[in-house]
Design a protein around this motif. Structure first.
Motif, PDB file in Angstrom:
ATOM      1  N   THR A 132       0.777  -1.230   0.041  1.00  0.00           N
ATOM      2  CA  THR A 132      -0.106   0.132  -0.052  1.00  0.00           C
ATOM      3  C   THR A 132       0.828   1.113   0.109  1.00  0.00           C
ATOM      4  O   THR A 132       2.021   1.244   0.212  1.00  0.00           O
ATOM      5  CB  THR A 132      -0.884   0.100   1.256  1.00  0.00           C
ATOM      6  OG1 THR A 132      -0.096   0.035   2.440  1.00  0.00           O
ATOM      7  CG2 THR A 132      -1.871  -1.087   1.180  1.00  0.00           C
ATOM      8  N   MET A 133       0.297   2.440  -0.421  1.00  0.00           N
ATOM      9  CA  MET A 133       1.042   3.570  -0.238  1.00  0.00           C
ATOM     10  C   MET A 133       0.128   4.696   0.517  1.00  0.00           C
ATOM     11  O   MET A 133      -1.313   4.413   0.265  1.00  0.00           O
ATOM     12  CB  MET A 133       1.419   4.067  -1.681  1.00  0.00           C
ATOM     13  CG  MET A 133       0.124   4.108  -2.522  1.00  0.00           C
ATOM     14  SD  MET A 133       0.636   4.645  -4.346  1.00  0.00           S
ATOM     15  CE  MET A 133      -0.750   4.383  -5.223  1.00  0.00           C
ATOM     16  N   HIS A 134       0.783   5.604   0.560  1.00  0.00           N
ATOM     17  CA  HIS A 134      -0.305   6.848   1.120  1.00  0.00           C
ATOM     18  C   HIS A 134       0.502   8.202   1.106  1.00  0.00           C
ATOM     19  O   HIS A 134       1.698   8.381   0.803  1.00  0.00           O
ATOM     20  CB  HIS A 134      -0.364   6.655   2.506  1.00  0.00           C
ATOM     21  CG  HIS A 134       0.788   6.425   3.604  1.00  0.00           C
ATOM     22  ND1 HIS A 134       1.600   5.234   3.500  1.00  0.00           N
ATOM     23  CD2 HIS A 134       1.446   7.423   4.156  1.00  0.00           C
ATOM     24  CE1 HIS A 134       2.649   5.570   4.644  1.00  0.00           C
ATOM     25  NE2 HIS A 134       2.552   6.983   4.939  1.00  0.00           N
ATOM     26  N   ASN A 182       7.223   7.209  -9.432  1.00  0.00           N
ATOM     27  CA  ASN A 182       6.060   6.825 -10.477  1.00  0.00           C
ATOM     28  C   ASN A 182       4.739   6.680  -9.798  1.00  0.00           C
ATOM     29  O   ASN A 182       3.831   6.007 -10.662  1.00  0.00           O
ATOM     30  CB  ASN A 182       6.564   5.853 -11.412  1.00  0.00           C
ATOM     31  CG  ASN A 182       7.919   5.883 -11.871  1.00  0.00           C
ATOM     32  OD1 ASN A 182       8.187   6.886 -12.534  1.00  0.00           O
ATOM     33  ND2 ASN A 182       8.559   4.772 -11.907  1.00  0.00           N
ATOM     34  N   ALA A 183       4.306   7.246  -8.961  1.00  0.00           N
ATOM     35  CA  ALA A 183       2.807   7.367  -8.465  1.00  0.00           C
ATOM     36  C   ALA A 183       2.365   8.619  -8.902  1.00  0.00           C
ATOM     37  O   ALA A 183       2.794   9.702  -8.901  1.00  0.00           O
ATOM     38  CB  ALA A 183       2.841   7.367  -6.842  1.00  0.00           C
ATOM     39  N   HIS A 188      -0.918   3.809  -8.749  1.00  0.00           N
ATOM     40  CA  HIS A 188       0.590   3.198  -9.042  1.00  0.00           C
ATOM     41  C   HIS A 188       0.333   1.799  -9.654  1.00  0.00           C
ATOM     42  O   HIS A 188      -0.884   1.146  -9.559  1.00  0.00           O
ATOM     43  CB  HIS A 188       1.336   3.060  -7.823  1.00  0.00           C
ATOM     44  CG  HIS A 188       2.788   2.896  -7.918  1.00  0.00           C
ATOM     45  ND1 HIS A 188       3.166   1.294  -7.821  1.00  0.00           N
ATOM     46  CD2 HIS A 188       3.874   3.512  -7.859  1.00  0.00           C
ATOM     47  CE1 HIS A 188       4.541   1.407  -7.861  1.00  0.00           C
ATOM     48  NE2 HIS A 188       5.072   2.575  -8.148  1.00  0.00           N
ATOM     49  N   ALA A 189       1.628   1.456 -10.117  1.00  0.00           N
ATOM     50  CA  ALA A 189       1.232   0.099 -11.088  1.00  0.00           C
ATOM     51  C   ALA A 189       1.006  -0.820 -10.014  1.00  0.00           C
ATOM     52  O   ALA A 189       0.295  -2.119 -10.456  1.00  0.00           O
ATOM     53  CB  ALA A 189       2.455  -0.127 -12.040  1.00  0.00           C
TER      54      ALA A 189
END
Length: 719
Positions: A607-609, A644-645, A692-693
Motif C-alpha cells: 500500500t501507499m499513502h 512513478n505514483a 501506481h502500477a
C-alpha cells in the motif's frame, strides 16, 4: 490597490527587509548590494510559551541526491564577494542583559607551568579570506592521508605534509550540476568531519535561497571513498519552511550524522533549539536518506546553543544514544551553573519511535559567562577594534571517546575569570562508568593577563587532552596556541605548558569585531594520539578583514609509550568532583578497522499513502496576482519513497480546478495554482487519489510530520 499604491507598498516591504537583514543575527552572509529580494515567505510561526511538551519527531526525506565526481576533475569555483559583510551573530535566549559579577573563578588555573609540550610536527597555511567575509568559522579534520579544512565560504584539501591537493574552492563547488539551493547558494557555516568508522569524509553547509524567508536547507556531501579529491554522494535536505537553521554543528555516530542548530524566525526572533539526525548508512551508499528533526521550542523555549557528541576512537557500546549538551549560566534562568545533557535515540526501522529526552543536569563550579555584557566588541588587540568573545555557548566540538571501562565527553567555553572581562577557557571532562554521567574534572585556563578564547578541546586514545585557542591582549597580537595534560596529571589542570602554533603580527580593524565562531581540535586516526588544530590569525599590521588560518599537528611525549605525569601548577585549582577517579588507561592506542556496510532494504509493502504535504506561495509580477504550490510526498507502508505514483486532486476555496503530478525517485511531485487574484487570501489543495502500477492507495494512512496539514488537504496562504 492601484499601481502607484502597489509600488509604494513594495518599496516599504523592500526597505523593511533590508532593515531586518541589518539586525538579523547568526552566521550567514548578507550582500551590501543584493541582486534580488524574495518575498514569497510562508507565515512565521507565532511565539509559544514554555510548556514542557514532549518533542515529536518530524521526518523528511532528502529533497534530492546524486553521485558526482571525481572532485579533482572539476575546476574549483571561486568568487570574491567584495562588499559582503557577515552580520553580527544573534544572541541566544536570556543572554542579553544578564550579569554575574561573582569575582574570581573557583577553578582558575592562574599560573603557567613549564614548556613541556613540543613544537608542532608540521604547520602550514590554511585558506585565507579569499571570499571577503567575516568571520571565517574555521574548522577542519584529519584522516589517514589528508587534512580537509572548511571556512566561510570555501574549502581546501592537503596531504598531511601540507602539500595542497585541491582548492581553495567555494564550498558549493561540491554541488556543481546538482541543481537547487545547494548549487546556487554558498551561504556558509560549514563543517567538515572525517568518519573513521567508514573511512569517509562529510562536508556540510546551510543554504538560504530566500533569506530571510524559508524554506531553509542543509547541504551534505559524503565521499564515496577515503580520498576526498575523488567521488562524492550529494544530498539536499529541507530542514524547515519557517525557521532558519543557524549555526549548525555536527557529530559522527554509528547510526547517523547528528546536528544541532539554533532556530530564528524570518523576523530575527529566537525560535528554539533544533536537533536532527541524518541517515548515515544510506548516505554512505548513495541511497535515498531520511532526516529526523525535533523542534524544542515548545519543550523549553530557553534551550539553545547545544552541541551533539562527535565520536573519535572505538565505537560506543551497542545502542548507545548520541548525547547533546548545552551550558547553563545560572543567570540565564537555570540553577545552579550546569551542563544540561540530552540524549537522541534514532530508530530507522520505525522513525516514529525516535526520541530526544533529557538525561541529566550536571552541576559544575560557578562561572561567569558575561564578557563585556555580551557585546560583540570585547577582546582587546594591540590595535583595531575589540573582538567578539562569543561567551554565550559551548565551543565546538563535544568530543566522545569510549575507553571500555568508561566513556568520556570533553568540551569547553569562554568565561570571565576575575569579574573584569578577562577571558579564560573553562573546560570539562565528563565520565560514564556505569549507568550515569557525572563530572570527572574541570578547570579554567587563564595563566596570565592575556585573553584566551574560541577554544576547541579533544582527548586522545591515551587519555591525554589538548586545548587549542586564540590569545590576544593590548600587547599581544591575536595568535594561535595550545596547551594540554597527560592522563595522570593532577585533576583540573593543564600543566603541559602552553606552546605556539603560530604568533600573529597583525590585527583586525573591522568595526564588527567578528572573530571565529568556532575552531577545531581533532585526533589523528592513524595513531589515535597526535593532535591537529586549526584556527585564525592575522599578519602584516592592520587589516580590516584579511584573516588567515593555520593548520598544525603536535604529539605529546607519551605517544607510543606510558605517560609521565608532571607536577601541577603553583596554584592548584579545586577540581569539580570529590570522588577519587580511576586514571585513564595508558596502553598504546591502535587504529580501528573499517567495518563492511551491507545495507538491507526493507520490504516495500503493498500500500501507499501521502507522507507529507508542504505549501508555499509567491507573488507574480508587481503583486496583482500570486501563485500557490504544494509539494506532495508519497510513501509506501514502510515509509519509503514511492516513484512513478500519479497524484490527482483539486484546488478549492480561492482558486478552483483539478491538478495532477507524478512522483520522482524521492517520492515527491508538485502541483501549482497560478495567477490567483490578490484579494483572495488562501486556497486549499485536496488529494483525491494516488495511483501506481503495483501499490494500492490507502488514504487512511495519510499524515503530515510537519503538522501543517492533515495529510490529505493543505491550505496555502497569500504571501
Amino acid at each position: 490597490m492601484n499601481v502607484m499604491k502597489q509600488l509604494k507598498f513594495w518599496a516599504v516591504v523592500l526597505a523593511l527587509m533590508v532593515a531586518m537583514a541589518l539586525v538579523m543575527g547568526g552566521s550567514y552572509i548578507v550582500s551590501a548590494a543584493p541582486s534580488s529580494v524574495h518575498v514569497n515567505a510562508p507565515q512565521a510561526e507565532s511565539p509559544a510559551l514554555q510548556t514542557g511538551a514532549t518533542p515529536k519527531p518530524i521526518v523528511r526525506y532528502s529533497e534530492s541526491h546524486d553521485g558526482w565526481g571525481p572532485l579533482i576533475d572539476h575546476q574549483p569555483l571561486l568568487e570574491r564577494y567584495g562588499t559582503y559583510l557577515e552580520m553580527p551573530r544573534k544572541m541566544l535566549p536570556n543572554r542579553e542583559g544578564s550579569s554575574s559579577g561573582m569575582g574570581a573563578d573557583p577553578v582558575w588555573q592562574n599560573t603557567g607551568v613549564g614548556g613541556n609540550l613540543p613544537s608542532p610536527n608540521v604547520t602550514f597555511e590554511g585558506v585565507n579570506n579569499i571570499n571577503g567575509v567575516l568571520p571565517p568559522d574555521t574548522n577542519g579534520d584529519v584522516g589517514p592521508n589528508h587534512y580537509v579544512q572548511t571556512v566561510n565560504l570555501s574549502f581546501a584539501i592537503w596531504d598531511k605534509q601540507g602539500n595542497l591537493l585541491y582548492g581553495p574552492a567555494d564550498i558549493n563547488t561540491l554541488w556543481q550540476g546538482f541543481g537547487g539551493a545547494c548549487e546556487t547558494q554558498n551561504d556558509g557555516d560549514p563543517v567538515v568531519l572525517y568518519d573513521h568508522l567508514a573511512d569517509r569524509w562529510m562536508i556540510s553547509q546551510f543554504a538560504l535561497p530566500n533569506y530571510p524567508f524559508g524554506p531553509f536547507y542543509q547541504c551534505i556531501a559524503v565521499s564515496k571513498t577515503p580520498d576526498p579529491t575523488g567521488e562524492w554522494w550529494r544530498y539536499s535536505f529541507m530542514v524547515s519552511i519557517k525557521k532558519m537553521n543557524d549555526y549548525p554543528k555536527f557529530g559522527v555516530w554509528p547510526d547517523g550524522y547528528y546536528m544541532a542548530f539554533n532556530q530564528f524566525s524570518w523576523m530575527g526572533d529566537w525560535a528554539g533549539q533544533g536537533v536532527a539526525v541524518f541517515e548515515r548508512d544510506k548516505m554512505l551508499t548513495g541511497d535515498t536518506a531520511r532526516m529526523v528533526y525535533f523542534d524544542l521550542y515548545d519543550t523549553d523555549s530557553n534551550l539553545g546553543g547545544m552541541l551533539p557528541s562527535h565520536l573519535e576512537g572505538p565505537a560506543p557500546p551497542a545502542g548507545e544514544p548520541n548525547y547533546f549538551i548545552q551550558v547553563d549560566d545560572d543567570d540565564w534562568g537555570y540553577s545552579p551553573d550546569q551542563l544540561q545533557m540530552w540524549q537522541f535515540h534514532a530508530d530507522w526501522n520505525d522513525t516514529a519511535n525516535a526520541s530526544f529526552t533529557h538525561t541529566a543536569n550536571i552541576p559544575v563550579a560557578a562561572f561567569d559567562s558575561n564578557m563585556c555584557e555580551y557585546a560583540r566588541n570585547c577582546i582587546p588587540q594591540p590595535g583595531g577594534t575589540d573582538l567578539d568573545a562569543i561567551s554565550d555557548r559551548l565551543m565546538y566540538r563535544l568530543q566522545y571517546r569510549n575507553f571500555g571501562d568508561h566513556q568520556t565527553l570533553v568540551v569547553n567555553h569562554t568565561v570571565d575569570v576575575d569579574g573584569n572581562d578577562h577571558a579564560g577557557i573553562r573546560w570539562y571532562e565528563m565520565r560514564k562508568s556505569s549507568s550515569a554521567w557525572s563530572l570527572y574534572q574541570e578547570g579554567t585556563y587563564a595563566p596570565d593577563a592575556d585573553h584566551r578564547w574560541m577554544g576547541s578541546v579533544a582527548m586522545n586514545g591515551l587519555g591525554d587532552m589538548a586545548l587549542g585557542f586564540s590569545v590576544s591582549s593590548h600587547s599581544t597580537y591575536p595568535s594561535i596556541r595550545y596547551v594540554g595534560r597527560l592522563s595522570g596529571d593532577p585533576l583540573g589542570t593543564l600543566p603541559q605548558g602552553e606552546t605556539s602554533l603560530i604568533e600573529g603580527s597583525g590585527y583586525q580593524s573591522h568595526s564588527s569585531g567578528r572573530w571565529g565562531d568556532y575552531s577545531s581540535m581533532s585526533v589523528d586516526p592513524v595513531d589515535d594520539c597526535t593532535f591537529w588544530y586549526t584556527q585564525e590569525y592575522y599578519t602584516a599590521g592592520a587589516d580590516s578583514a584579511g584573516w588567515q588560518t593555520r593548520i598544525g599537528s603536535f604529539t605529546f611525549p607519551d605517544c607510543g609509550g606510558n605517560p609521565t605525569p608532571t607536577p601541577g601548577p603553583t596554584t592548584t585549582p579545586t577540581p569539580g568532583p570529590t570522588a577519587t577517579p580511576t586514571p585513564s588507561p595508558t596502553a598504546t592506542p591502535t587504529p580501528y578497522p573499517t567495518p563492511t556496510l551491507t545495507p538491507t532494504p526493507p520490504p516495500s509493502g503493498d500500500t501507499m499513502h501521502v507522507g507529507d504535504l508542504d505549501g508555499s506561495s509567491s507573488w507574480v509580477g508587481w503583486g496583482f496576482k500570486w501563485t500557490a504550490t504544494v509539494v506532495i510526498t508519497v510513501h509506501d507502508a514502510n515509509h519509503n519513497p514511492v516513484a512513478n505514483a500519479t497524484v490527482t486532486g483539486a484546488w478549492t476555496g480561492g482558486a478552483s480546478g483539478n491538478a495532477s503530478c507524478t512522483t520522482d525517485s524521492t517520492g515527491q511531485c508538485s502541483v501549482t495554482s497560478p495567477k490567483i487574484r490578490s484579494r483572495i487570501a488562501s486556497t486549499t489543495f485536496t488529494v483525491d487519489d494516488v495511483t501506481h502500477a503495483t501499490l494500492t492507495y490507502d488514504p487512511s494512512a495519510n499524515h503530515d510530520p510537519d503538522g501543517d496539514s492533515d495529510g490529505t488537504s493543505i491550505t496555502v496562504y497569500r504571501p
